[in-house]
Write a protein that holds these residues in place. Structure first.
Motif, PDB file in Angstrom:
ATOM      1  N   THR A   1      11.307  -0.452   2.038  1.00  0.00           N
ATOM      2  CA  THR A   1      12.380   0.360   2.513  1.00  0.00           C
ATOM      3  C   THR A   1      12.413  -0.044   3.911  1.00  0.00           C
ATOM      4  O   THR A   1      11.537   0.248   4.813  1.00  0.00           O
ATOM      5  CB  THR A   1      12.244   1.888   2.160  1.00  0.00           C
ATOM      6  N   ASN A   2      13.482  -0.541   4.468  1.00  0.00           N
ATOM      7  CA  ASN A   2      13.792  -0.531   5.818  1.00  0.00           C
ATOM      8  C   ASN A   2      14.476   0.775   6.200  1.00  0.00           C
ATOM      9  O   ASN A   2      15.259   1.551   5.248  1.00  0.00           O
ATOM     10  CB  ASN A   2      14.849  -1.476   6.536  1.00  0.00           C
TER      11      ASN A   2
ATOM     12  N   GLU B   1       8.683   7.644   5.914  1.00  0.00           N
ATOM     13  CA  GLU B   1       9.191   8.875   5.791  1.00  0.00           C
ATOM     14  C   GLU B   1       8.977   9.651   7.535  1.00  0.00           C
ATOM     15  O   GLU B   1       9.585  10.297   8.070  1.00  0.00           O
ATOM     16  CB  GLU B   1       8.380   9.866   4.891  1.00  0.00           C
ATOM     17  N   TYR B   2       7.729   9.253   7.940  1.00  0.00           N
ATOM     18  CA  TYR B   2       7.569   9.627   9.257  1.00  0.00           C
ATOM     19  C   TYR B   2       8.668   9.265  10.166  1.00  0.00           C
ATOM     20  O   TYR B   2       9.245   9.783  10.820  1.00  0.00           O
ATOM     21  CB  TYR B   2       6.062   8.873   9.853  1.00  0.00           C
ATOM     22  N   ILE B   3       9.176   7.862  10.090  1.00  0.00           N
ATOM     23  CA  ILE B   3      10.149   7.399  10.940  1.00  0.00           C
ATOM     24  C   ILE B   3      11.472   7.905  10.830  1.00  0.00           C
ATOM     25  O   ILE B   3      12.059   7.989  11.609  1.00  0.00           O
ATOM     26  CB  ILE B   3      10.128   5.642  10.716  1.00  0.00           C
ATOM     27  N   GLY B   4      11.682   8.149   9.652  1.00  0.00           N
ATOM     28  CA  GLY B   4      13.130   8.811   9.124  1.00  0.00           C
ATOM     29  C   GLY B   4      13.142  10.331   9.566  1.00  0.00           C
ATOM     30  O   GLY B   4      14.151  10.448  10.238  1.00  0.00           O
ATOM     31  N   GLN B   5      12.214  10.938   9.325  1.00  0.00           N
ATOM     32  CA  GLN B   5      12.109  12.051  10.041  1.00  0.00           C
ATOM     33  C   GLN B   5      12.296  12.115  11.599  1.00  0.00           C
ATOM     34  O   GLN B   5      13.055  13.140  12.251  1.00  0.00           O
ATOM     35  CB  GLN B   5      10.773  13.051   9.948  1.00  0.00           C
TER      36      GLN B   5
ATOM     37  N   SER C   1       0.858  -1.223   0.001  1.00  0.00           N
ATOM     38  CA  SER C   1       0.044  -0.019  -0.228  1.00  0.00           C
ATOM     39  C   SER C   1       0.783   1.163   0.177  1.00  0.00           C
ATOM     40  O   SER C   1       1.958   1.251   0.356  1.00  0.00           O
ATOM     41  CB  SER C   1      -0.841   0.162   1.301  1.00  0.00           C
ATOM     42  N   PRO C   2       0.436   2.315  -0.640  1.00  0.00           N
ATOM     43  CA  PRO C   2       1.218   3.603  -0.575  1.00  0.00           C
ATOM     44  C   PRO C   2       1.365   4.112   0.882  1.00  0.00           C
ATOM     45  O   PRO C   2       2.441   4.626   1.054  1.00  0.00           O
ATOM     46  CB  PRO C   2       0.368   4.538  -1.426  1.00  0.00           C
ATOM     47  N   GLY C   3       0.493   3.549   1.884  1.00  0.00           N
ATOM     48  CA  GLY C   3       0.706   4.102   3.112  1.00  0.00           C
ATOM     49  C   GLY C   3       2.190   3.684   3.755  1.00  0.00           C
ATOM     50  O   GLY C   3       2.572   4.400   4.681  1.00  0.00           O
ATOM     51  N   LEU C   4       2.760   2.787   3.208  1.00  0.00           N
ATOM     52  CA  LEU C   4       4.075   2.396   3.797  1.00  0.00           C
ATOM     53  C   LEU C   4       4.911   3.430   3.621  1.00  0.00           C
ATOM     54  O   LEU C   4       5.851   3.636   4.337  1.00  0.00           O
ATOM     55  CB  LEU C   4       4.408   1.180   3.210  1.00  0.00           C
ATOM     56  N   ALA C   5       5.281   4.132   2.536  1.00  0.00           N
ATOM     57  CA  ALA C   5       6.033   4.977   2.116  1.00  0.00           C
ATOM     58  C   ALA C   5       6.082   6.334   3.101  1.00  0.00           C
ATOM     59  O   ALA C   5       7.141   6.727   3.649  1.00  0.00           O
ATOM     60  CB  ALA C   5       6.059   5.626   0.515  1.00  0.00           C
TER      61      ALA C   5
ATOM     62  N   ALA D   1      12.012  -2.985  15.174  1.00  0.00           N
ATOM     63  CA  ALA D   1      10.594  -3.512  14.919  1.00  0.00           C
ATOM     64  C   ALA D   1      10.072  -3.363  13.619  1.00  0.00           C
ATOM     65  O   ALA D   1      10.361  -2.456  12.770  1.00  0.00           O
ATOM     66  CB  ALA D   1       9.626  -2.387  15.890  1.00  0.00           C
ATOM     67  N   HIS D   2       9.115  -4.205  13.149  1.00  0.00           N
ATOM     68  CA  HIS D   2       8.713  -4.024  11.781  1.00  0.00           C
ATOM     69  C   HIS D   2       7.549  -3.058  11.954  1.00  0.00           C
ATOM     70  O   HIS D   2       6.867  -2.996  12.878  1.00  0.00           O
ATOM     71  CB  HIS D   2       8.085  -5.241  11.204  1.00  0.00           C
ATOM     72  N   TYR D   3       7.341  -2.203  10.718  1.00  0.00           N
ATOM     73  CA  TYR D   3       6.711  -1.151  10.711  1.00  0.00           C
ATOM     74  C   TYR D   3       5.571  -1.298   9.696  1.00  0.00           C
ATOM     75  O   TYR D   3       4.408  -0.683   9.673  1.00  0.00           O
ATOM     76  CB  TYR D   3       7.283   0.266  10.528  1.00  0.00           C
ATOM     77  N   ASP D   4       5.542  -2.272   9.024  1.00  0.00           N
ATOM     78  CA  ASP D   4       4.158  -2.973   8.069  1.00  0.00           C
ATOM     79  C   ASP D   4       3.283  -3.559   8.920  1.00  0.00           C
ATOM     80  O   ASP D   4       3.560  -3.935   9.871  1.00  0.00           O
ATOM     81  CB  ASP D   4       4.794  -3.794   6.988  1.00  0.00           C
ATOM     82  N   SER D   5       2.127  -3.417   8.360  1.00  0.00           N
ATOM     83  CA  SER D   5       0.997  -4.171   8.929  1.00  0.00           C
ATOM     84  C   SER D   5       0.121  -4.872   7.903  1.00  0.00           C
ATOM     85  O   SER D   5       0.312  -4.899   6.749  1.00  0.00           O
ATOM     86  CB  SER D   5      -0.001  -2.888   9.452  1.00  0.00           C
TER      87      SER D   5
END
Ligand SMILES: [Zn+2]
Length: 466
Positions: free
Chosen positions: A110-111, A84-88, A76-80, A131-135
């Motif tokens: 992307t990890n 971005e949120y995590i990287g910031q 899903s596009p939500g993953l990107a 932790a994995h961030y996908d759902s």
């Protein structure tokens, strides 16, 4: 003179009584004693910050307000947006951020990797919190990954939030070893992100000494505070998990650990590190994989896995435990100022008494706002000092010098000149205490003061002997 010898004798007795107990006090400071700086990190973990992360991770940013309509499904596009949120947040925490992309089934995933580099020798040793961030929400009947929500608040917004908050807290400190914070993609399809990362790490020869993988740390409906540590049979992984268990008691965290060895599950990213021979374990809520106290999250992999179901005090305690464990493993660098006071054991009335104050920074970091005070005993009058430092008489008999910044390994000594009052009775014990302090957080404070005792003897005829 006999009288003075007697005083010296009692001084010797006093010292012999004091020294062994001080020595015992140091030896008692074993691994189970809380470190003040780690304690401060543990307390800095913020429940509101963790909640805020989970709310944002489950949110659909294209709809107004913070909802639970988002998806972090691998395709899903939500993953990107989540990446971005995590990287910031890693960047804001002061980490070096790297994106670690990989391709599966024609899709780039992307990890997100944030690194807090170690300082000095041992900086090549790496400890990882991940932790994995996908759902996914494929247990909801008729769920369409292309269009339907997969809020994944517990699985694994909770673990991702812990990684982000741990990064914020630990990123404010310096450590001997390197800390790496990783949010993995593609976990739900078969540990894709972590398998890719761990293989690359092995290929690059990364010296990873321990991996803590958090996956589902927010569900505790029976309130028994049970957590599971899936350790496996590798002794190094078990030793790592034991550090986590020890941290729970050392920092008085309200969690009840159950350790799984031969019956450990490999259904999360820690298994990718096991496969590459790296020590790792999974920290997870009470799933009752192989246990008697069933408390499995019924919303697991459904659209109902939302923030409102979570126990945030539980998430906070879990995160604190991870922070404490990582901080101790990575060895926090601190500043450590020290002082030593030198002077004579005996002095005559009406003469000059000089003290030598030797100060230093024996720690690993710069000490700021360093201040020295010397509480001169009554009967002595301050005359001068050769420190060259700004000096004030802070309170009657209390002298204060501003050192300012002191770099590791730096220090100096100076002489304080006083006069001994003529009206002091022979046998008077002059007890002088010098102290050093810093605005920086110290690794140890038992070397911050130094006391010296000087006996006054009668000076009416003894000077004639000289
Ligand atoms: Zn998961």
């Amino acid at each position: 003179m006999a009288r003075n010898r007697k005083r010296i004798f009692w001084l010797a007795v006093l010292l012999s009584l004091l020294l062994p107990s001080a020595w015992l006090g140091i030896s008692r400071a074993d691994e189970a004693s809380p470190s003040p700086i780690v304690q401060q990190m543990v307390e800095a973990v913020s429940e509101p910050a963790l909640a805020d992360h989970i709310l944002h991770l489950q949110d659909d940013p294209h709809q107004p307000g913070l909802d639970a309509e988002g998806s972090r499904h691998s395709f899903s596009p939500g993953l990107a947006l989540a990446a971005e949120y995590i990287g910031q947040h890693f960047a804001t925490a002061g980490l070096t951020v790297e994106l670690d992309p990989f391709v599966r089934q024609g899709t780039v995933m992307t990890n997100v990797v944030g690194t807090l580099a170690g300082v000095g020798p041992g900086d090549d040793l790496i400890y990882i919190l991940c932790a994995h961030y996908d759902s996914i929400a494929n247990r909801t009947p008729g769920w369409d990954p292309a269009t339907d929500p997969a809020p994944g608040a517990d699985d694994n917004g909770s673990g991702t939030a812990a990684v982000l908050e741990a990064a914020r807290v630990l990123g404010q400190h310096h450590f001997a070893h390197t800390l790496r914070f990783i949010a993995f993609a593609g976990e739900e399809q078969g540990l894709w992100g972590s398998a890719h990362y761990a293989q690359e790490a092995r290929r690059a020869g990364d010296d990873i000494r321990g991996v803590i993988n958090l996956d589902m740390i927010g569900w505790d409906s029976d309130g028994d505070r049970v957590i599971e540590l899936h350790v496996g049979t590798d002794p190094a992984s078990e030793a790592l998990a034991n550090r986590f268990t020890t941290a729970l008691s050392t920092y008085e965290l309200d969690l009840v650990p159950q350790t799984f060895t031969t019956d450990a599950i490999g259904l999360s990213d820690h298994a990718s590190f096991w496969a590459q021979g790296y020590p790792a374990f999974l920290g997870i809520e009470d799933t009752e994989f192989g246990g008697p106290t069933a408390d499995f999250n019924p919303y697991y992999h459904t659209v109902g896995d939302t923030f409102d179901k979570l126990d945030m005090a539980f998430v906070t305690a879990f995160t604190r435990a991870a922070v404490a464990t990582l901080a101790e493993l990575a060895e926090p660098l601190t500043t450590d100022v020290a002082i030593a006071l030198g002077g004579p054991a005996m002095v005559r009335v009406g003469t000059i008494l000089t003290y030598t104050l030797t100060y230093s920074n024996v720690g690993a970091l710069i000490a700021s706002g360093v201040v020295i005070t010397d509480d001169l005993p009554l009967g002595l009058s301050y005359q001068a000092d050769d420190s060259g430092l700004p000096h004030v008489e802070w309170a009657p008999q209390v002298h204060r010098w501003e050192v300012g910044e002191l770099s590791p390994g730096d220090g100096d000594s100076f002489v304080v000149t006083t006069t001994v009052g003529v009206d002091l009775a022979p046998g008077t014990l002059l007890t002088n205490t010098a102290e050093i302090g810093t605005a920086s957080l110290e690794g140890r404070v038992d070397n911050n003061s130094s006391t010296l005792m000087t006996v006054v003897f009668w000076g009416l005829y003894l000077p004639l002997i000289n």
